[in-house]
Design an enzyme around this catalytic site. Structure first.
Site, mmCIF file in Angstrom:
data_model
loop_
_atom_site.group_PDB
_atom_site.id
_atom_site.type_symbol
_atom_site.label_atom_id
_atom_site.label_comp_id
_atom_site.label_asym_id
_atom_site.label_seq_id
_atom_site.Cartn_x
_atom_site.Cartn_y
_atom_site.Cartn_z
ATOM 1 N N PRO A 87 -2.700 23.384 9.193
ATOM 2 C CA PRO A 87 -2.350 22.353 9.145
ATOM 3 C C PRO A 87 -3.039 22.581 10.530
ATOM 4 O O PRO A 87 -3.281 21.312 11.690
ATOM 5 C CB PRO A 87 -0.959 22.948 9.923
ATOM 6 N N GLU A 114 2.893 32.816 5.939
ATOM 7 C CA GLU A 114 2.154 32.006 7.300
ATOM 8 C C GLU A 114 0.759 32.522 7.251
ATOM 9 O O GLU A 114 0.706 31.383 8.180
ATOM 10 C CB GLU A 114 2.330 33.778 8.858
ATOM 11 N N ARG A 152 -11.792 10.588 -6.520
ATOM 12 C CA ARG A 152 -11.861 8.823 -7.344
ATOM 13 C C ARG A 152 -13.229 8.108 -6.346
ATOM 14 O O ARG A 152 -13.046 7.283 -6.974
ATOM 15 C CB ARG A 152 -10.652 8.461 -6.603
ATOM 16 N N ASP A 167 -11.134 -0.332 -0.634
ATOM 17 C CA ASP A 167 -9.669 0.292 -0.119
ATOM 18 C C ASP A 167 -9.102 0.122 1.283
ATOM 19 O O ASP A 167 -10.613 0.370 2.147
ATOM 20 C CB ASP A 167 -9.550 2.007 -0.894
HETATM 21 N N1 SAM Z 1 1.724 29.378 10.142
HETATM 22 C C1 SAM Z 1 0.623 28.709 10.202
HETATM 23 C C2 SAM Z 1 0.907 27.548 11.136
HETATM 24 O O1 SAM Z 1 1.582 27.615 12.089
HETATM 25 O O2 SAM Z 1 -1.210 27.279 10.863
HETATM 26 C C3 SAM Z 1 1.420 27.602 8.562
HETATM 27 C C4 SAM Z 1 1.853 28.333 7.369
HETATM 28 S S1 SAM Z 1 2.286 27.063 6.474
HETATM 29 C C5 SAM Z 1 3.827 27.630 6.122
HETATM 30 C C6 SAM Z 1 1.733 27.944 4.606
HETATM 31 C C7 SAM Z 1 0.050 27.084 4.326
HETATM 32 O O3 SAM Z 1 0.423 26.119 4.580
HETATM 33 C C8 SAM Z 1 -1.121 27.141 5.031
HETATM 34 O O4 SAM Z 1 -1.561 28.436 4.836
HETATM 35 C C9 SAM Z 1 -2.044 25.958 4.723
HETATM 36 O O5 SAM Z 1 -2.774 26.624 3.488
HETATM 37 C C10 SAM Z 1 -0.856 25.210 3.883
HETATM 38 N N2 SAM Z 1 -0.901 23.666 4.787
HETATM 39 C C11 SAM Z 1 0.227 23.879 6.057
HETATM 40 N N3 SAM Z 1 0.422 22.460 5.771
HETATM 41 C C12 SAM Z 1 -0.278 22.029 5.895
HETATM 42 C C13 SAM Z 1 -1.312 20.779 6.175
HETATM 43 N N4 SAM Z 1 -1.095 19.831 7.279
HETATM 44 N N5 SAM Z 1 -2.618 20.739 5.848
HETATM 45 C C14 SAM Z 1 -3.702 21.619 4.787
HETATM 46 N N6 SAM Z 1 -2.901 22.649 4.670
HETATM 47 C C15 SAM Z 1 -1.354 22.663 5.137
#
Ligand code: SAM
Length: 251
Positions: A87, A114, A152, A167
């Site tokens: 994220p 995490e 795609r 698109d």
């Molecule tokens: N503690 C992390 C932070 O605050 O940045 C978030 C961890 S999340 C619970 C677990 C995993 O989900 C991340 O390591 C990532 O690979 C994935 N993930 C969660 N949200 C995402 C998003 N918006 N885009 C891409 N990957 C995401």
């Protein structure tokens, strides 16, 4: 294009990868998508891929060793972009999807808990992508979103080649409405112009609808979209008073 996905939940992928356009792209040899279980690169009896965080606090962190070992094995001597789903990454857009289609290979790392040990991000990863400003439980769904959007776009992946170019977002605008049979459904009729068989009128109607829809729903996009002078005139008639991408540039 070859795509490798590293995850501790490989079982999440088959129903998405083995259906529809993604399946067809693989069957046609356009995309070679391989999902790997990170636990196969662990060295302990319990196949441990996570551990408690240094400094204390809740949650677990994905260990660096299996991730480094897997990526190094899978990429071999090749230079391959290594993308961490997080994220905290750059926001995934159609432009990023188009950019990724230029690569011969991509490796995706799906985080859990995490997230991954910071040394993975610092010394192994070459790109970090977020699919939006919200937090998922893991990177698997994010990887599927990115892979679907990229594959795609590969030439030959869609039955109707121009579809991807038309698109929403591909042109910088939202796409206009679509209709199919029946002509009259519960008293609601398909617009006459679409039945006219007049290609130029249909094209103009579709373009105006795309502009109108973008103005109504995402006017922010109009400031960066590639627009013709005619588009701009129509938008002004529709009440758009904002800027255009090439304002100040002589035509
Ligand atoms: N503690 C992390 C932070 O605050 O940045 C978030 C961890 S999340 C619970 C677990 C995993 O989900 C991340 O390591 C990532 O690979 C994935 N993930 C969660 N949200 C995402 C998003 N918006 N885009 C891409 N990957 C995401």
């Amino acid at each position: 294009m070859r795509i490798d996905i590293l995850t501790i939940f490989p079982e999440m992928f088959p129903c998405v990868l083995d259906a529809s356009i993604l399946k067809r792209a693989q069957d046609k040899g356009l995309a070679d998508i391989r999902v790997w279980n990170l636990r196969d690169w662990t060295t302990d009896r319990h196949k441990t891929t996570d551990d408690a965080p240094y400094g204390g606090g809740g949650g677990m962190v994905m260990k660096p060793e299996p991730i480094f070992a897997a990526v190094e094995d899978i990429r071999g001597e090749e230079e391959v972009p290594v993308i961490l789903l997080t994220p905290q990454g750059r926001r995934f857009t159609q432009t990023v999807a188009e950019e990724l289609t230029q690569q011969a290979r991509l490796i995706f790392i799906c985080g859990r808990y995490e997230g991954v040990d910071e040394r993975v991000r610092e010394h192994l990863v070459t790109d970090e992508i977020s699919i939006g400003d919200y937090v998922l439980s893991g990177g698997e769904l994010a990887a599927m979103v990115v892979v679907d959007a990229v594959v795609r776009l590969l030439p030959g992946a869609l039955g109707y080649e121009r579809a991807a170019a038309e698109d929403s977002h591909a042109t910088g605008l939202l796409e206009g409405p679509h209709y199919t049979r029946p002509l009259l459904f519960r008293g609601w009729e398909v617009p006459e112009v679409l039945r006219s068989g007049h290609h130029a009128r249909v094209a103009e109607w579709r373009r105006r609808q795309a502009l109108k829809r973008t103005l109504e729903r995402r006017p922010d996009l109009l400031a960066t979209a590639r627009l013709t002078e005619q588009d701009k005139r129509w938008l002004r008639e529709m009440g758009y008073h904002g800027p255009f991408a090439d304002d100040g540039v002589s035509q």
